[in-house]
Scaffold this active site. Structure first.
Site, PDB file in Angstrom:
ATOM      1  N   THR A  20       0.610   0.720   7.873  1.00 41.57           N
ATOM      2  CA  THR A  20      -0.201   1.939   7.898  1.00 41.57           C
ATOM      3  C   THR A  20      -1.229   1.924   9.024  1.00 41.57           C
ATOM      4  OG1 THR A  20       0.098   2.264   5.543  1.00 41.57           O
ATOM      5  CG2 THR A  20      -1.817   3.316   6.511  1.00 41.57           C
ATOM      6  N   ASP A  68       7.364  -0.139   8.268  1.00 41.54           N
ATOM      7  CA  ASP A  68       6.578  -0.135   7.034  1.00 41.54           C
ATOM      8  C   ASP A  68       6.864  -1.499   6.405  1.00 41.54           C
ATOM      9  OD1 ASP A  68       5.770   2.253   4.617  1.00 41.54           O
ATOM     10  OD2 ASP A  68       6.107   0.152   4.121  1.00 41.54           O
ATOM     11  N   SER A  69       5.838  -2.197   5.975  1.00 44.97           N
ATOM     12  CA  SER A  69       6.069  -3.580   5.537  1.00 44.97           C
ATOM     13  C   SER A  69       6.867  -3.662   4.253  1.00 44.97           C
ATOM     14  CB  SER A  69       4.754  -4.340   5.399  1.00 44.97           C
ATOM     15  OG  SER A  69       4.126  -4.049   4.173  1.00 44.97           O
ATOM     16  N   SER A  70       7.132  -2.529   3.618  1.00 48.66           N
ATOM     17  CA  SER A  70       8.010  -2.598   2.445  1.00 48.66           C
ATOM     18  C   SER A  70       9.427  -2.974   2.879  1.00 48.66           C
ATOM     19  CB  SER A  70       7.984  -1.287   1.653  1.00 48.66           C
ATOM     20  OG  SER A  70       8.144  -0.202   2.515  1.00 48.66           O
ATOM     21  N   THR A 100       0.174  -3.403   4.393  1.00 49.82           N
ATOM     22  CA  THR A 100      -0.495  -4.101   3.285  1.00 49.82           C
ATOM     23  C   THR A 100       0.444  -4.410   2.119  1.00 49.82           C
ATOM     24  OG1 THR A 100      -1.151  -1.996   2.296  1.00 49.82           O
ATOM     25  CG2 THR A 100      -2.732  -3.054   3.778  1.00 49.82           C
ATOM     26  N   ASP A 101       1.544  -3.647   1.994  1.00 51.05           N
ATOM     27  CA  ASP A 101       2.370  -3.800   0.788  1.00 51.05           C
ATOM     28  C   ASP A 101       2.915  -5.219   0.629  1.00 51.05           C
ATOM     29  OD1 ASP A 101       1.910  -1.223  -0.034  1.00 51.05           O
ATOM     30  OD2 ASP A 101       3.701  -0.407   0.903  1.00 51.05           O
ATOM     31  N   GLN A 284       1.971 -14.800 -15.890  1.00 51.37           N
ATOM     32  CA  GLN A 284       1.839 -13.375 -15.569  1.00 51.37           C
ATOM     33  C   GLN A 284       0.373 -12.958 -15.504  1.00 51.37           C
ATOM     34  OE1 GLN A 284       4.396 -10.778 -17.863  1.00 51.37           O
ATOM     35  NE2 GLN A 284       6.091 -12.216 -17.722  1.00 51.37           N
ATOM     36  N   CYS A 285      -0.522 -13.810 -16.038  1.00 49.64           N
ATOM     37  CA  CYS A 285      -1.965 -13.506 -15.917  1.00 49.64           C
ATOM     38  C   CYS A 285      -2.399 -13.799 -14.490  1.00 49.64           C
ATOM     39  CB  CYS A 285      -2.793 -14.392 -16.845  1.00 49.64           C
ATOM     40  SG  CYS A 285      -2.391 -14.214 -18.566  1.00 49.64           S
TER      41      CYS A 285
END
Ligand code: ASN
Length: 351
Positions: A20, A68-70, A100-101, A284-285
């Site tokens: 972005t 796009d970093s995706s 940033t993704d 997952q925490c």
């Protein structure tokens, strides 16, 4: 190539990959765009003169295919690593401009490949394009250039929203806030205070010895993430675990390292371990590590042969597993290196 004031020191290499920070509006929404060099120089020239004077000289390398970093893959981060390794002696530090993704994935991957750094590698991006109203891009560029010449910084970091984080501890946390990232299991390494870059004592990685760049030569091994969900069945995971191409698995457990008491599911996991897949577990925490001995259901992890990923982020656990699987390591060496912090990626901050 561009530069601001020449200050006699080695310049910083800024590597623009897309994201972005450099995007432009189109009729389909924001799209990755080139011509970043002149836009960056123009934006920096709008800073007050005293802040421009504090910026290091830099050289910009711009990809011909900004993305796009995706769409970024581990192969992109291998190529970035190679570029930094090849240019290592010529620059005081490095700034990687990335979407940033998947920025935290990139930072973790770079950290494992660039061990023993003696200078900073700063990864940054923006929530809004450079030049857009309320954009965070110029602040992030200024901070990153400042951190990239900071002596005493010998690791891959994420600089975002005026905060400096260890790269392999950072996670994208906010979809819109200009803070962008958090580092739940390690304190901030530094911050911008009154436009000056400050490092906090005792928090930065103090690697010893010469740089040990581990540029994997083997094809990248397939590693998957396997998050548990309530009701998960053995047959939900067998197809993945039966796939011979998959060599590593990051299991995302409950709380402090718990698994369901389901003999069929545990049997599938145990068979995958016995068949030679390398399996590691994290929680997952987002805050805190796993302690598989606390509950009987967690002890199963160790019995099956699943290694503890302690408090590593999913990005770090996945990146470390893939990185180590790409090396020629004996099972003992692998285990020892996985369970040891190589770049400060695991282990609680001493209080
Ligand atoms: N989709 C963008 C990217 O990762 C998001 C950003 O950079 N803020 O390239």
């Amino acid at each position: 190539m561009s530069s601001t004031r020449y200050d006699g020191a080695l310049p910083v290499l800024v590597i623009y990959t897309g994201g972005t920070i450099g995007m432009r509006e189109s009729d389909r929404g924001l799209v990755a765009a080139g011509d970043f060099e002149s836009r960056m120089a123009t934006a920096l020239s709008t800073l007050p003169p005293d802040r421009q004077r504090e910026l290091p000289r830099y050289v910009l390398w711009e990809t011909t295919r900004p993305i796009d970093s995706s769409s970024a893959t581990p192969a992109d981060w291998r190529a970035l690593t190679r570029m930094i390794a090849e240019q290592y002696r010529e620059f005081a530090g490095f700034v990687v401009l990335h979407g940033t993704d998947t920025l935290a994935w990139c930072a973790s991957s770079l950290a494992f490949q660039l061990q023993g750094l003696s200078k900073p590698v700063i990864v940054t991006g923006a929530q809004k394009p450079l030049g857009a109203s309320d954009s965070d891009a110029l602040d992030n560029l200024e901070a990153s250039l400042r951190f990239a010449t900071q002596t005493g910084l010998r690791e891959v970091c994420v600089s975002f929203g005026g905060r400096l984080m260890r790269g392999c501890r950072a996670r994208k946390w906010y979809t819109e806030s200009t803070l962008g990232f958090e580092t739940p299991n390690w304190p901030l390494l530094g911050e911008m205070v009154d436009h000056a870059s400050i490092l906090y004592p005792g928090r930065c990685w103090q690697g010893q010895g010469a740089p040990r760049f581990e540029l994997g030569t083997h094809p990248l091994p397939e590693v998957i993430r396997l998050p548990l969900w309530p009701g998960i069945r053995a047959q939900d995971v067998t197809r993945w675990l039966d796939d011979d191409q998959i060599r590593g698995v990051v299991i995302e457990c409950w709380g402090s390292g718990n698994l369901p008491e389901d003999a069929a599911l545990l049997g599938v996991l145990a068979r995958a371990c016995a068949a030679g897949k390398t399996m590691v577990a994290i929680s997952q925490c987002p805050v805190g590590g796993i302690h598989p001995g606390t509950y009987a259901t967690g002890r199963t992890l160790t019995e099956i042969g699943i290694m503890s990923g302690d408090d590593m982020t999913p990005e770090a656990a996945h990146g470390k597993l893939a990185h180590l699987l790409a090396q020629d390591l004996s099972p003992d060496e692998f285990r020892q290196r996985f369970l040891t912090p190589l770049v400060g990626e695991r282990g609680a901050f001493p209080t």
